[in-house]
Design a protein around this motif. Structure first.
Motif, short mmCIF file in Angstrom:
data_model
loop_
_atom_site.label_atom_id
_atom_site.label_comp_id
_atom_site.label_asym_id
_atom_site.label_seq_id
_atom_site.Cartn_x
_atom_site.Cartn_y
_atom_site.Cartn_z
N VAL A 60 90.26 59.69 -67.50
CA VAL A 60 90.32 59.42 -66.28
C VAL A 60 91.70 59.81 -65.74
O VAL A 60 92.53 59.34 -66.33
N ALA A 61 91.73 60.69 -64.69
CA ALA A 61 92.97 60.93 -64.12
C ALA A 61 93.17 60.59 -62.73
O ALA A 61 92.09 60.85 -61.71
N ALA A 62 93.89 59.82 -62.44
CA ALA A 62 94.33 59.21 -61.30
C ALA A 62 95.52 59.67 -60.62
O ALA A 62 96.50 59.46 -60.97
N LEU A 63 95.14 60.32 -59.56
CA LEU A 63 96.20 60.87 -58.53
C LEU A 63 96.28 59.96 -57.64
O LEU A 63 95.65 59.46 -56.88
N ALA A 64 97.66 59.35 -57.54
CA ALA A 64 98.14 58.37 -56.65
C ALA A 64 99.35 58.73 -55.88
O ALA A 64 100.16 59.40 -56.26
N GLY A 65 99.21 58.34 -54.62
CA GLY A 65 100.21 58.80 -53.48
C GLY A 65 100.13 57.96 -52.11
O GLY A 65 98.87 57.78 -51.96
N ARG A 100 84.59 51.79 -63.96
CA ARG A 100 85.16 51.17 -65.28
C ARG A 100 84.16 51.40 -66.28
O ARG A 100 84.73 51.66 -67.55
N PHE A 101 82.88 51.40 -66.04
CA PHE A 101 81.77 51.91 -67.08
C PHE A 101 82.20 53.44 -67.80
O PHE A 101 82.11 53.27 -68.91
N LEU A 102 82.35 54.12 -66.66
CA LEU A 102 82.64 55.67 -67.48
C LEU A 102 84.12 55.67 -68.09
O LEU A 102 83.93 56.17 -69.12
N GLY A 103 84.89 55.07 -67.44
CA GLY A 103 86.19 54.80 -67.98
C GLY A 103 86.28 54.49 -69.46
O GLY A 103 87.22 54.84 -70.31
N ARG A 104 85.60 53.26 -69.79
CA ARG A 104 85.62 52.73 -70.95
C ARG A 104 85.02 53.69 -72.19
O ARG A 104 84.76 53.55 -73.35
N SER A 109 74.39 54.46 -67.80
CA SER A 109 74.08 55.00 -68.85
C SER A 109 73.57 56.16 -68.66
O SER A 109 73.82 57.32 -69.31
N ASP A 110 72.59 56.29 -67.96
CA ASP A 110 71.82 57.70 -67.41
C ASP A 110 72.70 58.52 -66.87
O ASP A 110 72.74 59.90 -67.07
N ALA A 111 73.62 58.04 -66.17
CA ALA A 111 74.41 59.10 -65.32
C ALA A 111 75.41 59.68 -66.41
O ALA A 111 75.64 61.05 -66.39
N LEU A 112 75.90 58.85 -67.27
CA LEU A 112 76.88 59.38 -68.34
C LEU A 112 76.17 60.61 -69.23
O LEU A 112 76.58 61.59 -69.42
N ASP A 113 74.80 60.23 -69.54
CA ASP A 113 73.87 61.22 -70.28
C ASP A 113 73.90 62.42 -69.54
O ASP A 113 73.87 63.67 -69.86
N ILE A 114 73.52 62.45 -68.23
CA ILE A 114 73.14 63.56 -67.17
C ILE A 114 74.40 64.32 -67.09
O ILE A 114 74.62 65.61 -67.38
N LEU A 122 91.19 50.17 -62.68
CA LEU A 122 91.75 51.03 -63.71
C LEU A 122 92.45 50.21 -64.81
O LEU A 122 92.69 50.70 -65.87
N GLY A 123 92.93 49.19 -64.59
CA GLY A 123 93.57 48.06 -65.59
C GLY A 123 92.62 47.64 -66.36
O GLY A 123 92.90 47.11 -67.74
N GLU A 124 91.15 47.64 -66.46
CA GLU A 124 90.31 47.22 -67.28
C GLU A 124 89.66 48.28 -68.09
O GLU A 124 88.76 48.04 -68.90
N ILE A 125 90.33 49.34 -67.84
CA ILE A 125 89.88 50.75 -68.67
C ILE A 125 90.97 50.81 -69.75
O ILE A 125 92.34 50.66 -69.48
N PRO A 126 90.62 51.10 -70.97
CA PRO A 126 91.64 51.27 -72.28
C PRO A 126 92.59 52.28 -71.68
O PRO A 126 92.61 53.29 -71.16
N THR A 127 93.86 51.88 -72.17
CA THR A 127 95.15 52.41 -71.72
C THR A 127 95.09 53.98 -72.13
O THR A 127 95.44 54.65 -71.26
N GLY A 128 94.54 54.32 -73.16
CA GLY A 128 94.78 55.81 -73.75
C GLY A 128 93.56 56.42 -72.90
O GLY A 128 93.55 57.63 -72.96
N ASN A 129 92.54 55.93 -72.29
CA ASN A 129 91.63 56.67 -71.64
C ASN A 129 92.11 57.14 -69.78
O ASN A 129 91.30 57.76 -69.32
#
Length: 240
Positions: A37-42, A140-144, A109-114, A172-179
């Motif tokens: 996940v790339a979060a562009l913030a400004g 959150r789901f996809l980020g994990r 889950s379907d969305a991730l598969d698609i 974003l804080g609930e997604i693993p830091t490395g992701n």
């Protein structure tokens, strides 16, 4: 007029090459099966959308590009961005929602598969600070689960202290830091504003003092027809 077009293009991409290289590297990683996940913030007007557009314009033919955005509605529609992504992926989301009887996790889950079936993919969700709760749940789901995928999820969000921004931060804080890779879109430096003002034959010092380097405001002032009056578009933006 040609000079003003050049100034507008330069303003929106000046001092953004580092961020573009970061995004390109992340997309290359995703193509190799290391999604993120790339979060562009400004702040509003910093140039997040313009940076995202510039990045998307350089996406190669082997990458599937799916775009979406959140809207500033009084009551946001649930999963609005997912409808956008599904439409571009030619996935019948309303039918999928009916099949899953409105259950979010099977639907996600379907969305991730698609999306994963599309091969290397760039998913874009703009203005996540306006997202509804269900869309944040999807992020959150996809980020994990994104680390072992061929997906780069690019989101844009403001850095103000609004409730929406705080909700994005929590998600974003609930997604693993490395992701997650957070990429700041900073204000333009005084040196950048002065160089742009010189191209437009304007008072760079005055423009920098008036805008603090906000790329949108800088662009509007540099391309205005008059130095003496604030353009209506800037006035409207300030009021908004």
């Amino acid at each position: 007029m040609a000079k003003f077009r050049l100034v507008r293009e330069l303003t929106m991409l000046l001092e953004r090459q580092t961020q573009l290289r970061q995004l390109e590297a992340l997309l290359a990683d995703a193509a190799q099966g290391r999604g993120r996940v790339a979060a562009l913030a400004g702040e509003a007007g910093a140039g997040k959308t313009t940076l995202a557009e510039a990045f998307m314009s350089h996406v190669g033919q082997g990458v599937t590009l799916l775009r979406s955005a959140c809207e500033d509605l009084s009551i946001p529609d649930p999963l609005g961005p997912l409808y956008d992504l599904a439409r571009e992926a030619q996935w019948e989301l309303p039918r999928a929602i009916d099949d899953r009887q409105g259950q979010k996790l099977p639907l996600f889950s379907d969305a991730l598969d698609i999306f994963e079936a599309k091969g290397p993919s760039l998913l874009v969700i703009e203005d996540l600070h306006w997202a509804d709760d269900a869309t944040l749940d999807f992020v959150r789901f996809l980020g994990r689960r994104i680390a072992n995928s061929h997906i780069l999820l690019l989101i844009t969000a403001r850095t103000d202290r609004s409730e929406g921004q705080m909700r994005v931060r929590r998600a974003l804080g609930e997604i693993p830091t490395g992701n997650v890779v957070r990429i700041e879109v900073p204000l333009l430096s005084e040196a950048a504003v002065l160089s742009l003002a010189e191209l437009a034959d304007r008072d760079g010092g005055a423009i920098y003092r008036a805008t603090a380097g906000n790329a949108f405001f800088v662009t509007e002032l540099l391309t205005a027809e008059s130095d003496t009056a604030l353009p209506a578009s800037v006035r409207d933006a300030v009021l908004a």
